[in-house]
Design an enzyme around this catalytic site. Sequence first.
Site, mmCIF file in Angstrom:
data_model
loop_
_atom_site.group_PDB
_atom_site.id
_atom_site.type_symbol
_atom_site.label_atom_id
_atom_site.label_comp_id
_atom_site.label_asym_id
_atom_site.label_seq_id
_atom_site.Cartn_x
_atom_site.Cartn_y
_atom_site.Cartn_z
ATOM 1 N N ASP A 161 -8.035 -5.557 -0.553
ATOM 2 C CA ASP A 161 -8.471 -6.383 -1.683
ATOM 3 C C ASP A 161 -8.207 -7.876 -1.489
ATOM 4 O O ASP A 161 -8.831 -8.704 -2.140
ATOM 5 C CB ASP A 161 -7.760 -5.924 -2.970
ATOM 6 C CG ASP A 161 -8.240 -4.556 -3.388
ATOM 7 O OD1 ASP A 161 -9.421 -4.445 -3.710
ATOM 8 O OD2 ASP A 161 -7.444 -3.609 -3.354
ATOM 9 N N HIS A 177 0.834 -1.196 0.000
ATOM 10 C CA HIS A 177 0.000 0.000 0.000
ATOM 11 C C HIS A 177 0.865 1.241 0.000
ATOM 12 O O HIS A 177 1.938 1.242 0.591
ATOM 13 C CB HIS A 177 -0.930 0.017 1.231
ATOM 14 C CG HIS A 177 -2.100 0.903 1.040
ATOM 15 N ND1 HIS A 177 -2.067 2.242 1.344
ATOM 16 C CD2 HIS A 177 -3.318 0.653 0.518
ATOM 17 C CE1 HIS A 177 -3.231 2.766 1.033
ATOM 18 N NE2 HIS A 177 -4.006 1.840 0.521
HETATM 19 N N1 COA Z 1 4.093 -7.431 -4.502
HETATM 20 C C1 COA Z 1 5.436 -7.434 -4.484
HETATM 21 N N2 COA Z 1 6.179 -6.374 -4.170
HETATM 22 C C2 COA Z 1 5.536 -5.249 -3.849
HETATM 23 C C3 COA Z 1 4.147 -5.166 -3.835
HETATM 24 C C4 COA Z 1 3.420 -6.313 -4.175
HETATM 25 N N3 COA Z 1 2.096 -6.305 -4.176
HETATM 26 N N4 COA Z 1 3.776 -3.916 -3.476
HETATM 27 C C5 COA Z 1 4.908 -3.246 -3.279
HETATM 28 N N5 COA Z 1 5.958 -4.036 -3.502
HETATM 29 C C6 COA Z 1 7.369 -3.673 -3.352
HETATM 30 C C7 COA Z 1 7.898 -3.037 -4.616
HETATM 31 O O1 COA Z 1 8.428 -3.976 -5.515
HETATM 32 C C8 COA Z 1 8.963 -2.138 -4.052
HETATM 33 O O2 COA Z 1 10.077 -2.928 -3.706
HETATM 34 P P1 COA Z 1 11.540 -2.438 -4.007
HETATM 35 O O3 COA Z 1 11.697 -1.172 -3.210
HETATM 36 O O4 COA Z 1 12.382 -3.569 -3.545
HETATM 37 O O5 COA Z 1 11.579 -2.185 -5.487
HETATM 38 C C9 COA Z 1 8.360 -1.653 -2.737
HETATM 39 O O6 COA Z 1 7.460 -2.672 -2.344
HETATM 40 C C10 COA Z 1 7.633 -0.326 -2.861
HETATM 41 O O7 COA Z 1 6.708 -0.418 -3.924
HETATM 42 P P2 COA Z 1 6.153 0.819 -4.746
HETATM 43 O O8 COA Z 1 5.782 0.372 -6.116
HETATM 44 O O9 COA Z 1 7.088 1.980 -4.643
HETATM 45 O O10 COA Z 1 4.856 1.172 -3.927
HETATM 46 P P3 COA Z 1 3.709 2.118 -4.426
HETATM 47 O O11 COA Z 1 3.294 2.917 -3.253
HETATM 48 O O12 COA Z 1 4.060 2.860 -5.660
HETATM 49 O O13 COA Z 1 2.560 1.073 -4.860
HETATM 50 C C11 COA Z 1 0.723 -0.383 -4.766
HETATM 51 C C12 COA Z 1 1.481 0.766 -4.063
HETATM 52 C C13 COA Z 1 -0.566 -0.611 -4.013
HETATM 53 C C14 COA Z 1 0.405 0.044 -6.191
HETATM 54 C C15 COA Z 1 1.609 -1.645 -4.756
HETATM 55 O O14 COA Z 1 1.809 -2.049 -3.428
HETATM 56 C C16 COA Z 1 1.021 -2.770 -5.590
HETATM 57 O O15 COA Z 1 1.265 -2.827 -6.801
HETATM 58 N N6 COA Z 1 0.218 -3.687 -4.972
HETATM 59 C C17 COA Z 1 -0.444 -4.735 -5.708
HETATM 60 C C18 COA Z 1 -1.759 -4.228 -6.275
HETATM 61 C C19 COA Z 1 -2.777 -4.023 -5.200
HETATM 62 O O16 COA Z 1 -2.998 -4.878 -4.351
HETATM 63 N N7 COA Z 1 -3.462 -2.890 -5.276
HETATM 64 C C20 COA Z 1 -4.514 -2.547 -4.360
HETATM 65 C C21 COA Z 1 -4.077 -1.455 -3.451
HETATM 66 S S1 COA Z 1 -5.273 -1.154 -2.186
#
Ligand code: COA
Length: 383
Positions: free
Chosen positions: A320, A269
């Site tokens: 989710d 998140h």
């Molecule tokens: N699976 C694997 N790794 C994840 C992850 C996931 N669901 N969510 C975050 N990470 C990791 C990233 O790879 C990154 O790792 P790194 O620093 O080693 O590269 C780190 O956590 C930070 O991720 P980042 O993309 O910068 O976070 P964000 O704030 O931009 O993204 C989300 C937030 C929600 C988009 C992201 O967590 C995600 O894609 N989740 C899956 C989709 C989801 O469940 N969405 C519903 C949200 S309520």
Amino acid sequence: MTVDLTNDHEGKVVRGLEGVVAAETDISYVDGVNGDLYYKGYNIHDIADNTTSYIEVVHLLLHSELPTKKQLSDFRREIVTDMRIPTQVVDMMKIMPPSSHPMDVLRTAVSALAYFDPDTSDNSYEANYRKGIRLIAQIPTLVASLYRIRNGNSILSPDPNINTAANILYMFHGKLPTKLQTRAMDLILLLHADHGLNASTFAARVTASTHADMHAAVTTALGTLKGPLHGGANERVMKMLKEITDVAEVDEYISTMLSQGQRVMGFGHRVYKKEDPRTAHLREMSEELCSKRGNQKLYEISHSIEEHVFKVKGIYPNVDFYSATVQHALGIPEEFYTTIFAASRISGWVAHILDQYENNRLIRPTSKYTGKFNREFLPISER
Ligand code: COA
């Protein structure tokens, strides 16, 4: 011609607008540090444990106060009365290709509702409130009607004697849900109702800030909610769960995903640094429903995924993740999960759109220009 390179061209870019404060609101607060969520000052745990239905939460979001018994019954009637949808919109959904995604149909149907709304061109607070209530009432009906159309069944009119959660299940399945099923749907709806300046709410506020109408703002929000990084994650969670047939497969499945740089849907998140407070309620409900349906294995696989992802990546499940198994237990097919999210988040969108109209300033950020200047313009005959 001299070009001014000192202003917005050189501003610091905040990727994904992380940490940028783009609005003031008293609607909800996501406390990422402590893993808490508040609606109008009430902690989400108190709301989840004590409200009698999602309708109470809608009242809170739109009127800032929890309703009295009388206010709740009046408000429920106000919403139920508006649940019917125009036959033209039903007919339109019938001609959509069966392969079209329910979120795409919902987006188009909500846009079409504007043609039949008596207040479409009136942007007064009163008209916007009425349109907001109608959308809160009509989206559940659109979603359930589409499900029945897809299954070749006749669509059902909402039952005026039951609340939104029970009505969704009734209009999906054609029979009154049990108390536990209604409670589960209520839980899903009230936990998804609002969540600070999430992507779809921000998108809705951007559209509202141009003085576009309520239906336009909600259509924008629906398009944004669909993405797998936002509301579309719950559908992907179930797709993943279906690929894992036993707890023993979890470690390898998840390790392979992560080693390939894939995201595990339903995890992580932007704001929460601790567990999403909504997860605990859905985890508990998921366990109860899975065991009652004799599908304990699905819950065990989910739980094992949770443990494995935390061990390897240190990240927690978000709303989710267990919403997927709860909806599965309620007989909702996975391609409809995000539409159920929308049937709830509409209340938060409406609250934010009304808020935006009341305190409006056009939302128009700037970008850092990385292109060239003063390139020589060659006439087409010379290129
Ligand atoms: N699976 C694997 N790794 C994840 C992850 C996931 N669901 N969510 C975050 N990470 C990791 C990233 O790879 C990154 O790792 P790194 O620093 O080693 O590269 C780190 O956590 C930070 O991720 P980042 O993309 O910068 O976070 P964000 O704030 O931009 O993204 C989300 C937030 C929600 C988009 C992201 O967590 C995600 O894609 N989740 C899956 C989709 C989801 O469940 N969405 C519903 C949200 S309520």
